[in-house]
Each structure stands twice: as structure tokens, then as C-alpha cells.
Motif scaffolding. Structure first.
Motif, PDB file in Angstrom:
ATOM      1  N   GLU A  72       0.827  -1.218   0.000  1.00  0.00           N
ATOM      2  CA  GLU A  72       0.000   0.000   0.000  1.00  0.00           C
ATOM      3  C   GLU A  72       0.860   1.267   0.000  1.00  0.00           C
ATOM      4  OE1 GLU A  72      -0.291  -1.985   3.426  1.00  0.00           O
ATOM      5  OE2 GLU A  72      -0.657  -3.325   1.739  1.00  0.00           O
ATOM      6  N   THR A  75       2.398   1.645  -3.478  1.00  0.00           N
ATOM      7  CA  THR A  75       1.362   2.030  -4.442  1.00  0.00           C
ATOM      8  C   THR A  75       1.047   3.516  -4.305  1.00  0.00           C
ATOM      9  OG1 THR A  75       0.416  -0.192  -4.418  1.00  0.00           O
ATOM     10  CG2 THR A  75      -1.003   1.585  -5.212  1.00  0.00           C
ATOM     11  N   ARG A  76       0.903   3.973  -3.090  1.00  0.00           N
ATOM     12  CA  ARG A  76       0.634   5.405  -2.836  1.00  0.00           C
ATOM     13  C   ARG A  76       1.786   6.275  -3.357  1.00  0.00           C
ATOM     14  NH1 ARG A  76       0.342   5.189   2.390  1.00  0.00           N
ATOM     15  NH2 ARG A  76       2.356   6.137   2.797  1.00  0.00           N
TER      16      ARG A  76
END
Length: 143
Positions: A72, A75-76
Motif C-alpha cells: 500500500e 502504491t501510494r
């Protein structure tokens, strides 16, 4: 990758072999005989290909820094990049392909990158210097 398609093992093979060959073709530059290359050696096989350069070059020692963060987080960060050819949609495919370094891969240092960049950079430098000092007393100047 710019079309959102992940590379395959076949796509990476020639590139990894070129990096391996580059390891042994580079003469020491300036004051340091050290060479730093960056790549995403996601699988053990990829790291093994790069290790071959050291095995064929006599005293060349290959070391890896595994930059570890949750999917996560990466991805951010990828989504926040501007003008980069690889989009955030490729992060998941890299995690699917990822083979985390095993405990027997003594030439890999793992650094947590889910924190401020300054802390990550400091820890990478400390780890690299420590590994080099451990190897043979060599010292890398990083300012």
C-alpha cells in the motif's frame, strides 16, 4: 511498462545479464573501487544472476540492499510520482513476483522504507558502510 504491462522473466533476462557483465567491466573510478548499481532484483534467481559477476571476477563482492515496505505504501508513492513511465498499477505485479530474501542470503541487508526518506537514506548508508567494513576493512565515502 509504460503500457501498464509488467516485465516477464524473459524480458528481464538480457537486462540482468548485461548488469552482471557490467559489474566486471567497470574499472575503479577515482578514490573508490566500489560500484553501485540499482535495480529491482525481485526474485532470488535475479539476484543469483547478479552474483555470478562476483563469482567470475575474483575478489568482487556483490551486496544487495532490500528496500522493504508494504504494498500500500509503495502504491501510494508510485501514484504520487509525476511523469514516471511506470504507474502505480504495476506495483501489485511486482509484489506478486517478489521473492523476499531468504535467511541464507547473507549478502542482503533489509531496510524498512515505510518512514521518512532521511531515515531510510541514513540507514542504507550505515548498512552499506558496515557491510564493507565487515568484508575487508574497505570504507566507502558517502557524503
Amino acid at each position: 511498462m509504460s503500457r501498464g504491462e509488467a516485465l516477464t522473466d524473459e524480458d528481464r533476462a538480457g537486462w540482468l545479464e548485461a548488469l552482471r557483465d557490467h559489474e566486471t567491466a567497470q574499472p575503479p573510478a577515482g578514490e573508490s573501487p566500489h560500484l553501485v548499481m540499482t535495480c529491482s532484483a525481485l526474485k532470488r534467481h535475479y539476484r543469483d544472476v547478479l552474483r555470478e559477476g562476483g563469482a567470475h571476477a575474483g575478489d568482487l563482492r556483490i551486496r544487495f540492499v532490500f528496500l522493504d515496505a508494504p504494498e500500500e505504501v509503495l502504491t501510494r508513492r508510485a501514484a504520487a510520482r509525476k511523469g514516471h513511465y511506470a504507474g502505480a498499477n504495476l506495483v501489485h505485479s511486482q509484489f506478486v513476483a517478489l521473492e523476499r530474501p531468504g535467511p541464507d542470503e547473507k549478502d542482503v541487508v533489509t531496510v524498512d522504507v515505510d518512514r521518512p526518506i532521511e531515515d531510510t537514506v541514513r540507514d542504507v548508508i550505515v548498512s552499506v558502510k558496515g557491510t564493507m567494513m565487515q568484508d575487508d576493512g574497505a570504507y566507502l565515502r558517502l557524503n
